[in-house]
Design a protein around this motif. Structure first.
Motif, PDB file in Angstrom:
ATOM      1  N   LEU A 140       0.885  -1.254   0.238  1.00 13.03           N
ATOM      2  CA  LEU A 140       0.017   0.186   0.095  1.00 13.03           C
ATOM      3  C   LEU A 140       0.945   1.194  -0.029  1.00 13.03           C
ATOM      4  CD1 LEU A 140      -2.563   1.656   0.341  1.00 13.03           C
ATOM      5  CD2 LEU A 140      -2.300   1.170   2.799  1.00 13.03           C
ATOM      6  N   MET A 141       1.869   1.342   0.916  1.00 14.28           N
ATOM      7  CA  MET A 141       2.507   2.474   1.061  1.00 14.28           C
ATOM      8  C   MET A 141       3.769   2.709  -0.112  1.00 14.28           C
ATOM      9  SD  MET A 141       3.148   2.423   5.190  1.00 14.28           S
ATOM     10  CE  MET A 141       3.591   4.212   5.252  1.00 14.28           C
ATOM     11  N   LEU A 142       4.242   1.724  -0.718  1.00 15.18           N
ATOM     12  CA  LEU A 142       5.320   2.045  -1.451  1.00 15.18           C
ATOM     13  C   LEU A 142       5.022   3.066  -2.771  1.00 15.18           C
ATOM     14  CD1 LEU A 142       7.048  -1.600  -1.779  1.00 15.18           C
ATOM     15  CD2 LEU A 142       8.049   0.452  -0.956  1.00 15.18           C
ATOM     16  N   PRO A 143       3.869   2.816  -3.443  1.00 12.85           N
ATOM     17  CA  PRO A 143       3.566   3.724  -4.450  1.00 12.85           C
ATOM     18  C   PRO A 143       3.110   5.065  -3.812  1.00 12.85           C
ATOM     19  CG  PRO A 143       2.247   1.803  -4.516  1.00 12.85           C
ATOM     20  CD  PRO A 143       2.819   1.861  -3.089  1.00 12.85           C
ATOM     21  N   LEU A 144       2.976   5.368  -2.573  1.00 16.05           N
ATOM     22  CA  LEU A 144       2.539   6.765  -2.246  1.00 16.05           C
ATOM     23  C   LEU A 144       3.374   7.398  -1.197  1.00 16.05           C
ATOM     24  CD1 LEU A 144      -1.116   5.466  -1.103  1.00 16.05           C
ATOM     25  CD2 LEU A 144      -0.450   6.694  -3.256  1.00 16.05           C
ATOM     26  N   VAL A 167      13.421  -3.505   0.089  1.00  6.20           N
ATOM     27  CA  VAL A 167      12.481  -2.546  -0.673  1.00  6.20           C
ATOM     28  C   VAL A 167      13.660  -1.366  -1.210  1.00  6.20           C
ATOM     29  CG1 VAL A 167      10.560  -2.852   0.296  1.00  6.20           C
ATOM     30  CG2 VAL A 167      11.997  -1.028   0.839  1.00  6.20           C
ATOM     31  N   SER A 168      13.475  -0.548  -2.141  1.00  4.75           N
ATOM     32  CA  SER A 168      14.191   0.519  -2.719  1.00  4.75           C
ATOM     33  C   SER A 168      14.121   1.785  -2.477  1.00  4.75           C
ATOM     34  CB  SER A 168      14.485   0.214  -4.341  1.00  4.75           C
ATOM     35  OG  SER A 168      12.946   0.482  -4.724  1.00  4.75           O
ATOM     36  N   LYS A 169      13.026   2.005  -1.229  1.00  2.00           N
ATOM     37  CA  LYS A 169      12.719   3.262  -0.717  1.00  2.00           C
ATOM     38  C   LYS A 169      13.549   3.616   0.495  1.00  2.00           C
ATOM     39  CE  LYS A 169       9.430   4.740  -3.541  1.00  2.00           C
ATOM     40  NZ  LYS A 169       7.774   4.695  -3.156  1.00  2.00           N
ATOM     41  N   PRO A 170      13.944   4.805   0.663  1.00  4.20           N
ATOM     42  CA  PRO A 170      14.707   5.137   1.881  1.00  4.20           C
ATOM     43  C   PRO A 170      13.690   4.890   3.138  1.00  4.20           C
ATOM     44  CG  PRO A 170      15.177   6.939   0.063  1.00  4.20           C
ATOM     45  CD  PRO A 170      13.984   5.982  -0.338  1.00  4.20           C
ATOM     46  N   VAL A 171      14.606   4.791   4.078  1.00  4.64           N
ATOM     47  CA  VAL A 171      13.902   4.385   5.454  1.00  4.64           C
ATOM     48  C   VAL A 171      14.501   5.391   6.581  1.00  4.64           C
ATOM     49  CG1 VAL A 171      13.373   2.906   7.350  1.00  4.64           C
ATOM     50  CG2 VAL A 171      13.791   1.901   4.907  1.00  4.64           C
ATOM     51  N   GLY A 195      20.052  -5.094   1.878  1.00  3.98           N
ATOM     52  CA  GLY A 195      20.424  -4.563   0.581  1.00  3.98           C
ATOM     53  C   GLY A 195      19.924  -3.147   0.590  1.00  3.98           C
ATOM     54  N   ASN A 196      19.209  -2.459   1.521  1.00  3.81           N
ATOM     55  CA  ASN A 196      18.727  -1.263   1.328  1.00  3.81           C
ATOM     56  C   ASN A 196      19.505  -0.364   2.238  1.00  3.81           C
ATOM     57  OD1 ASN A 196      17.464   1.153   1.277  1.00  3.81           O
ATOM     58  ND2 ASN A 196      15.757   0.593   2.130  1.00  3.81           N
ATOM     59  N   HIS A 197      20.478   0.509   1.430  1.00  3.05           N
ATOM     60  CA  HIS A 197      21.579   1.351   2.325  1.00  3.05           C
ATOM     61  C   HIS A 197      21.279   2.732   2.265  1.00  3.05           C
ATOM     62  CE1 HIS A 197      25.341  -1.670   2.161  1.00  3.05           C
ATOM     63  NE2 HIS A 197      24.141  -2.400   1.985  1.00  3.05           N
ATOM     64  N   ASP A 198      19.859   2.949   1.894  1.00  2.00           N
ATOM     65  CA  ASP A 198      19.385   4.371   2.046  1.00  2.00           C
ATOM     66  C   ASP A 198      18.537   4.491   3.469  1.00  2.00           C
ATOM     67  OD1 ASP A 198      20.536   5.246  -0.130  1.00  2.00           O
ATOM     68  OD2 ASP A 198      18.724   4.708  -1.323  1.00  2.00           O
TER      69      ASP A 198
END
Length: 295
Positions: A140-144, A167-171, A195-198
């Motif tokens: 739900l949240m990834l596109p928004l 995922v490929s979104k910053p956290v 794998g997510n370094h952001d």
């Protein structure tokens, strides 16, 4: 025990010497802290979190995320988004899912709130940061959402942290209520190991014996983290103090201590806010704070 420790030290030196002799090995650096990927010994240069609209977190600019504690209506989030964008904020903050201590408190609007925030942010050229409560909310949240926020209560939700690593979104990872700095960095390690370094760390105050403020804002954590880790660090003086009159001083202190950005709660009518109105700045107060931060 001292003999065993000496023996283990010798074995470590032998392993180091053996690895140094292998083809292709230039240097061996022994990292003693339990977190490796978040450690500045592993990566000396600062991590920069970049976005397609040109915003860079961790660079020369102090990035400000501003908005209400919770999205309450389309009109409310539109009014606030327009104001904070005009005053220099680059990110719209707001909760669609709200973890509240009481089950009877306002819990957020859920999915409709996310859509309201996305639409308001797009109209005013802002990024969106909002809190994720459970790994099941990712589709739900990834596109928004541009930045997925992990709240203090979920800092050690390791199942969710592992999911965020895929995922490929910053956290944006907030420090837990009673978490040590090492525990915060180990929580970041869970995400980075996937794998997510952001990852953006966030000091939001810790729970101590003090009752004059909602939490104790640990300003000293900022330079400590910057020394230990290459990850960018935000501060949240709204949650850190719980008092409107203390937000601006702590925001200035956080910038002076080396923070890369700020989370500031702003509301056009905080007296009627459904969540945390007492720590939300009026829009004119936010305007004054932004002028002070520029100095």
């Amino acid at each position: 025990r001292s003999a065993n420790a000496a023996e283990e030290h010798l074995r470590a030196l032998e392993r180091k010497g053996y690895i140094e002799m292998l083809p292709g090995v230039r240097e061996v650096v022994r990292v003693t802290q339990p977190y490796k990927l978040a450690n500045r010994a592993f990566k000396a240069e600062d991590t920069l979190v970049r976005f397609s609209n040109g915003v860079v977190i961790g660079g020369q600019e102090i990035v400000v995320a501003a908005g209400p504690c919770a999205v309450e209506s389309a009109g409310q989030i539109e009014t606030i988004a327009a104001a904070v964008a005009q005053l220099g904020a680059r990110i719209l903050r707001g909760g669609a899912f709200k973890p509240r201590s009481s089950p009877y408190s306002f819990q957020g609007l859920g999915e409709p709130g996310l859509h309201m925030m996305r639409e308001a942010a797009d109209r005013h050229g802002l990024l969106v940061v909002s809190e994720i409560m459970d790994a099941s909310q990712l589709p739900l949240m990834l596109p928004l959402v541009d930045i997925l926020q992990v709240g203090a209560r979920n800092m050690q939700n390791y199942h969710m942290l592992r999911a965020l690593g895929t995922v490929s979104k910053p956290v944006l990872l907030k420090r837990g209520l009673s978490a040590t700095i090492e525990e915060l960095l180990l929580a970041a390690e869970y995400i980075m190991d996937g794998g997510n370094h952001d990852v953006i760390l966030c000091e939001r105050g810790i729970r101590t014996f003090e009752t004059a403020t909602r939490n104790t804002m640990d300003i000293a954590a900022l330079p400590v983290i910057k020394k230990l880790s290459h990850l960018p660090v935000f501060a949240d003086p709204s949650q850190g103090t719980g008092r409107r009159d203390q937000v601006a001083p702590m925001a200035r202190a956080a910038v002076a201590a080396g923070g890369d950005g700020l989370l500031i709660e702003v509301h056009h009518d905080p007296e009627r806010a459904l969540s945390d109105g007492a720590q939300s700045l009026y829009i004119p107060q936010f305007e004054q704070l932004m002028a002070e931060l520029r100095v």
